[in-house]
Structure formats: structure tokens, C-alpha cells
Design a protein around this motif. Structure first.
Motif, PDB file in Angstrom:
ATOM      1  N   SER A   1      41.486  83.080 135.797  1.00  0.00           N
ATOM      2  CA  SER A   1      40.895  81.751 135.960  1.00  0.00           C
ATOM      3  C   SER A   1      40.634  81.056 134.627  1.00  0.00           C
ATOM      4  N   LYS A   2      41.238  81.553 133.544  1.00  0.00           N
ATOM      5  CA  LYS A   2      41.017  80.951 132.227  1.00  0.00           C
ATOM      6  C   LYS A   2      42.359  80.666 131.553  1.00  0.00           C
ATOM      7  N   TYR A   3      42.461  79.456 131.025  1.00  0.00           N
ATOM      8  CA  TYR A   3      43.683  79.011 130.371  1.00  0.00           C
ATOM      9  C   TYR A   3      43.339  78.352 129.047  1.00  0.00           C
ATOM     10  N   MET A   4      44.284  78.386 128.136  1.00  0.00           N
ATOM     11  CA  MET A   4      44.177  77.627 126.907  1.00  0.00           C
ATOM     12  C   MET A   4      45.363  76.663 126.912  1.00  0.00           C
ATOM     13  N   GLN A   5      45.094  75.397 126.652  1.00  0.00           N
ATOM     14  CA  GLN A   5      46.139  74.388 126.725  1.00  0.00           C
ATOM     15  C   GLN A   5      46.157  73.531 125.472  1.00  0.00           C
ATOM     16  N   ILE A   6      47.360  73.068 125.147  1.00  0.00           N
ATOM     17  CA  ILE A   6      47.507  72.034 124.128  1.00  0.00           C
ATOM     18  C   ILE A   6      47.823  70.753 124.889  1.00  0.00           C
ATOM     19  N   VAL A   7      46.963  69.747 124.693  1.00  0.00           N
ATOM     20  CA  VAL A   7      47.075  68.497 125.421  1.00  0.00           C
ATOM     21  C   VAL A   7      47.279  67.366 124.424  1.00  0.00           C
ATOM     22  N   ARG A   8      48.248  66.486 124.729  1.00  0.00           N
ATOM     23  CA  ARG A   8      48.444  65.299 123.897  1.00  0.00           C
ATOM     24  C   ARG A   8      47.689  64.156 124.552  1.00  0.00           C
ATOM     25  N   VAL A   9      46.759  63.580 123.802  1.00  0.00           N
ATOM     26  CA  VAL A   9      46.012  62.408 124.250  1.00  0.00           C
ATOM     27  C   VAL A   9      46.290  61.323 123.221  1.00  0.00           C
ATOM     28  N   SER A  10      47.040  60.316 123.644  1.00  0.00           N
ATOM     29  CA  SER A  10      47.516  59.273 122.750  1.00  0.00           C
ATOM     30  C   SER A  10      48.339  59.922 121.637  1.00  0.00           C
ATOM     31  N   LYS A  11      47.886  59.895 120.402  1.00  0.00           N
ATOM     32  CA  LYS A  11      48.643  60.520 119.314  1.00  0.00           C
ATOM     33  C   LYS A  11      47.942  61.759 118.773  1.00  0.00           C
ATOM     34  N   LYS A  12      46.909  62.216 119.466  1.00  0.00           N
ATOM     35  CA  LYS A  12      46.170  63.399 119.036  1.00  0.00           C
ATOM     36  C   LYS A  12      46.545  64.582 119.916  1.00  0.00           C
ATOM     37  N   TYR A  13      46.527  65.760 119.329  1.00  0.00           N
ATOM     38  CA  TYR A  13      46.755  66.994 120.067  1.00  0.00           C
ATOM     39  C   TYR A  13      45.457  67.781 120.082  1.00  0.00           C
ATOM     40  N   LEU A  14      44.992  68.139 121.287  1.00  0.00           N
ATOM     41  CA  LEU A  14      43.753  68.881 121.433  1.00  0.00           C
ATOM     42  C   LEU A  14      44.059  70.254 122.014  1.00  0.00           C
ATOM     43  N   VAL A  15      43.387  71.281 121.483  1.00  0.00           N
ATOM     44  CA  VAL A  15      43.462  72.613 122.066  1.00  0.00           C
ATOM     45  C   VAL A  15      42.200  72.768 122.894  1.00  0.00           C
ATOM     46  N   ILE A  16      42.386  73.005 124.202  1.00  0.00           N
ATOM     47  CA  ILE A  16      41.244  73.098 125.097  1.00  0.00           C
ATOM     48  C   ILE A  16      41.253  74.433 125.838  1.00  0.00           C
ATOM     49  N   ALA A  17      40.066  74.877 126.219  1.00  0.00           N
ATOM     50  CA  ALA A  17      39.910  76.050 127.066  1.00  0.00           C
ATOM     51  C   ALA A  17      39.520  75.558 128.452  1.00  0.00           C
ATOM     52  N   VAL A  18      40.281  75.967 129.454  1.00  0.00           N
ATOM     53  CA  VAL A  18      40.023  75.551 130.829  1.00  0.00           C
ATOM     54  C   VAL A  18      39.580  76.781 131.603  1.00  0.00           C
ATOM     55  N   CYS A  19      38.335  76.740 132.080  1.00  0.00           N
ATOM     56  CA  CYS A  19      37.780  77.832 132.877  1.00  0.00           C
ATOM     57  C   CYS A  19      37.572  77.337 134.303  1.00  0.00           C
ATOM     58  N   LYS A  20      36.980  78.170 135.115  1.00  0.00           N
ATOM     59  CA  LYS A  20      36.786  77.815 136.522  1.00  0.00           C
ATOM     60  C   LYS A  20      35.985  76.533 136.679  1.00  0.00           C
TER      61      LYS A  20
END
Length: 115
Positions: free
Chosen positions: A54-73
Motif C-alpha cells: 500500500s506504499k508507493y514512491m512516485q515522480i510527478v511532473r507538475v507544470s515544469k517541476k518534478y516532485l518525488v512523493i510518497a503515496v500511502c494508504k
């Protein structure tokens, strides 16, 4: 068979194909509608890494920025921000296609060596 039963059979077949065609076109229309409503030009998930069930790490592009996020339940946490220079997208197209027969032979050789 009399004419009445044949005409009933033809009528039922025509109605069946009309309902089938209507179902097909309505399904296509709904799929196109949902695709348009889910489209976002400024947000995109670039990569996902599963850490646990139930835990993921994602790289997300928001506009021109790249964010590393942790997605939990129940939570989403921003871990860090990457600049465009720091993010190196994977190049899947540059790799040669995998030859299934060669890979299958490798698997067979591993099983033969274990016996």
C-alpha cells in the motif's frame, strides 16, 4: 413453421443487433468522454516504484517541476523536488526488443541445471 414465427424470429434478431450496436457506440462515447475529462496538461505521473502493498514512491511532473512523493494508504507526502536537469526519464525505446525465444531458453537452462 408458419410465417408468424419466422417474422418474430427476424424481428428479435434485428432488435438484438440494434441493441448490440447501440451498446457498442455508447461504450465508445463514454470512453472518449472519460478520456477527455481525465486529461490534464500540467500534471503527469512520470514513474512509480512500489515499496509495499500500500506504499508507493512516485515522480510527478507538475507544470515544469518534478516532485518525488510518497503515496500511502491515507497520506501523500512530498519528499523532494527535482530540477529538470536532475530528472533523467527512462529511455525504453532505445532498448532492443526482447527476444522471447532466447529468454525462454535461459529459463529452461536454469531449470535443467537445478535438477
Amino acid at each position: 413453421m408458419n410465417v408468424s414465427s419466422v417474422s418474430q424470429l427476424i424481428t428479435v434478431l434485428i432488435l438484438f443487433f440494434l441493441v448490440l450496436a447501440a451498446t457498442y457506440y455508447v461504450t465508445k462515447w463514454i470512453a472518449r468522454y472519460q478520456k477527455q475529462t481525465n486529461y490534464t496538461a500540467n500534471m503527469e505521473i512520470m514513474e512509480t516504484c512500489r515499496l509495499s502493498s500500500s506504499k508507493y514512491m512516485q515522480i510527478v511532473r507538475v507544470s515544469k517541476k518534478y516532485l518525488v512523493i510518497a503515496v500511502c494508504k491515507d497520506t501523500v507526502t512530498v519528499l523532494t523536488e527535482l530540477s529538470e536537469d536532475e530528472y533523467d526519464p527512462p529511455d525504453f525505446k532505445a532498448n532492443d526488443p526482447v527476444d522471447f525465444s532466447k529468454e525462454f531458453e535461459k529459463v529452461l537452462e536454469r531449470f535443467k541445471s537445478k535438477k
